[in-house]
Enzyme design. Structure first.
Site, PDB file in Angstrom:
ATOM      1  N   ASP A  45     100.282  90.734  29.798  1.00 31.01           N
ATOM      2  CA  ASP A  45      99.562  91.565  28.833  1.00 31.01           C
ATOM      3  C   ASP A  45      98.899  90.659  27.799  1.00 31.01           C
ATOM      4  O   ASP A  45      99.423  89.587  27.468  1.00 31.01           O
ATOM      5  CB  ASP A  45     100.553  92.503  28.155  1.00 31.01           C
ATOM      6  CG  ASP A  45      99.902  93.595  27.331  1.00 31.01           C
ATOM      7  OD1 ASP A  45      99.881  94.744  27.786  1.00 31.01           O
ATOM      8  OD2 ASP A  45      99.419  93.294  26.209  1.00 31.01           O
TER       9      ASP A  45
ATOM     10  N   HIS B 180      98.700  91.061  24.714  1.00 29.71           N
ATOM     11  CA  HIS B 180      99.517  91.008  23.505  1.00 29.71           C
ATOM     12  C   HIS B 180     100.907  90.473  23.857  1.00 29.71           C
ATOM     13  O   HIS B 180     101.490  90.840  24.871  1.00 29.71           O
ATOM     14  CB  HIS B 180      99.659  92.406  22.890  1.00 29.71           C
ATOM     15  CG  HIS B 180      98.365  93.065  22.567  1.00 29.71           C
ATOM     16  ND1 HIS B 180      97.720  93.929  23.445  1.00 29.71           N
ATOM     17  CD2 HIS B 180      97.580  92.983  21.465  1.00 29.71           C
ATOM     18  CE1 HIS B 180      96.595  94.350  22.892  1.00 29.71           C
ATOM     19  NE2 HIS B 180      96.487  93.784  21.691  1.00 29.71           N
TER      20      HIS B 180
ATOM     21  N   HIS C 186     106.649  95.945  23.338  1.00 30.96           N
ATOM     22  CA  HIS C 186     106.715  95.667  21.900  1.00 30.96           C
ATOM     23  C   HIS C 186     107.966  96.248  21.239  1.00 30.96           C
ATOM     24  O   HIS C 186     108.299  95.858  20.110  1.00 30.96           O
ATOM     25  CB  HIS C 186     105.484  96.216  21.178  1.00 30.96           C
ATOM     26  CG  HIS C 186     104.209  95.529  21.521  1.00 30.96           C
ATOM     27  ND1 HIS C 186     104.064  94.167  21.471  1.00 30.96           N
ATOM     28  CD2 HIS C 186     103.008  96.019  21.941  1.00 30.96           C
ATOM     29  CE1 HIS C 186     102.827  93.836  21.841  1.00 30.96           C
ATOM     30  NE2 HIS C 186     102.172  94.948  22.133  1.00 30.96           N
TER      31      HIS C 186
ATOM     32  N   ASP D 249      94.958  94.365  29.619  1.00 31.83           N
ATOM     33  CA  ASP D 249      94.056  94.322  28.470  1.00 31.83           C
ATOM     34  C   ASP D 249      93.484  92.932  28.201  1.00 31.83           C
ATOM     35  O   ASP D 249      92.753  92.747  27.224  1.00 31.83           O
ATOM     36  CB  ASP D 249      94.725  94.877  27.212  1.00 31.83           C
ATOM     37  CG  ASP D 249      96.192  94.541  27.101  1.00 31.83           C
ATOM     38  OD1 ASP D 249      96.689  93.735  27.912  1.00 31.83           O
ATOM     39  OD2 ASP D 249      96.858  95.095  26.207  1.00 31.83           O
TER      40      ASP D 249
END
Length: 308
Positions: free
Chosen positions: A158, A160, A121, A241
């Protein structure tokens, strides 16, 4: 297979009750040591400012490395600096550059970086989403600059979207970024119509998606794009995740799905980039899922006897 890690990565403490906690790395390392006792564990070196500066601004580097921290400082609602965060971030980034050097030396073809904090991120100028430096981006830039590669692929599964990785490379045709991720979900980026300069490939997964949807987008869309690019090195942002036990998202994957994708990626790496793969731990906030999925991931990557 070689694994890079460092005790300093356990010392980054973003705060009581924070999901990105040191126990995550303990869970991964403990599971890998128990299930795969022949792994070659190495201490990660510290990345240099020059290596980090290939993808991050001087202002962000100074914030992370030069801020005097006596107690936890919030950079945003989710991201923090603790007294030992700078060293953890340096070792996480250094694991990636060392792993790239290792696989490109030709002795072995797979490496995994068991590190934290995660990185995907972090944009060029901003630490966010639990991430301080973008370790996978630093590894890619190192492969381009230090080794003269012309085509590097970054695969990100991931849950996200890796907005930071996309931000850093969206105008660089040498780096292909492929991501599957839940939408809607933090950070709100990663639409399928975001293409960069033709090097960005995003697959949106609706909440509740399970194995069938996940495997279909990789089989029909993302893996063919990867094969067409014919990378010289494959980098993986390995977040777990999307597992059904994870408390921060709503996908329904199992450890078997991560094993399947890892095996598919290993096969493509064998076909297109001499089997050279560097994987880095990103998210995953169920300790049970982290244990199961990290083992499944490495078992999938080690599909060929020659990668041991």
């Amino acid at each position: 297979m070689r694994v890079y890690s460092h005790p300093a990565c356990l010392a980054h403490v973003p705060g009581a009750g924070h999901p990105e906690c040191p126990a995550r790395l303990d869970a991964v390392a403990g599971a890998l040591r128990a299930a795969l006792p022949k792994l070659d564990w190495q201490l990660a070196p510290a990345a240099t400012r020059e290596q980090i500066g290939r993808v991050h601004s001087a202002e962000l580097i100074a914030t992370v490395l030069d801020t005097v921290v006596s107690e936890t400082i919030r950079l945003d609602a989710d991201t923090a600096l603790s007294p030992d965060s700078a060293e953890a971030a340096l070792r996480a980034a250094g694991a990636g550059t060392a792993a790239v050097d290792w696989v490109l030396a030709g002795k072995h073809r797979r490496a995994f970086c068991a590190v934290r904090p995660p990185g995907h991120h972090a944009t060029q100028r901003t630490a966010m989403g639990f991430c301080l430096f973008n370790s996978i981006a630093i590894a890619a830039a190192h492969a381009l600059k230090a080794h003269g590669l012309e085509r590097v692929s970054i695969v990100d599964f991931d849950v996200h979207h890796g907005n930071g990785t996309q931000d850093i490379f969206q105008r660089d045709r040498r780096v292909q970024y492929l991501s599957s991720h839940q939408i809607p979900l933090y950070p709100g980026t990663g639409r399928s119509d975001e293409h960069g300069v033709g090097n960005i490939h995003n697959a949106e997964l609706p909440p509740g998606s399970g194995a069938a949807v996940f495997r279909a987008v990789w089989t029909n869309t993302l893996l063919p794009q990867l094969a067409t690019f014919e990378p010289q090195l494959l980098l993986i942002s390995a977040g777990f995740d999307a597992h059904h036990l994870d408390p921060l998202a709503d996908l329904k994957l199992e450890a078997a799905d991560f094993h399947w994708l890892s095996s598919e990626l290993a096969a493509l790496a064998d076909a297109h980039c001499q089997g050279r793969v560097v994987s880095m731990l990103e998210g995953g906030y169920s300790l049970t899922a982290l244990r199961e999925c990290s083992v499944a991931h490495l078992q999938g990557l080690a599909r060929a006897a020659s990668t041991q």
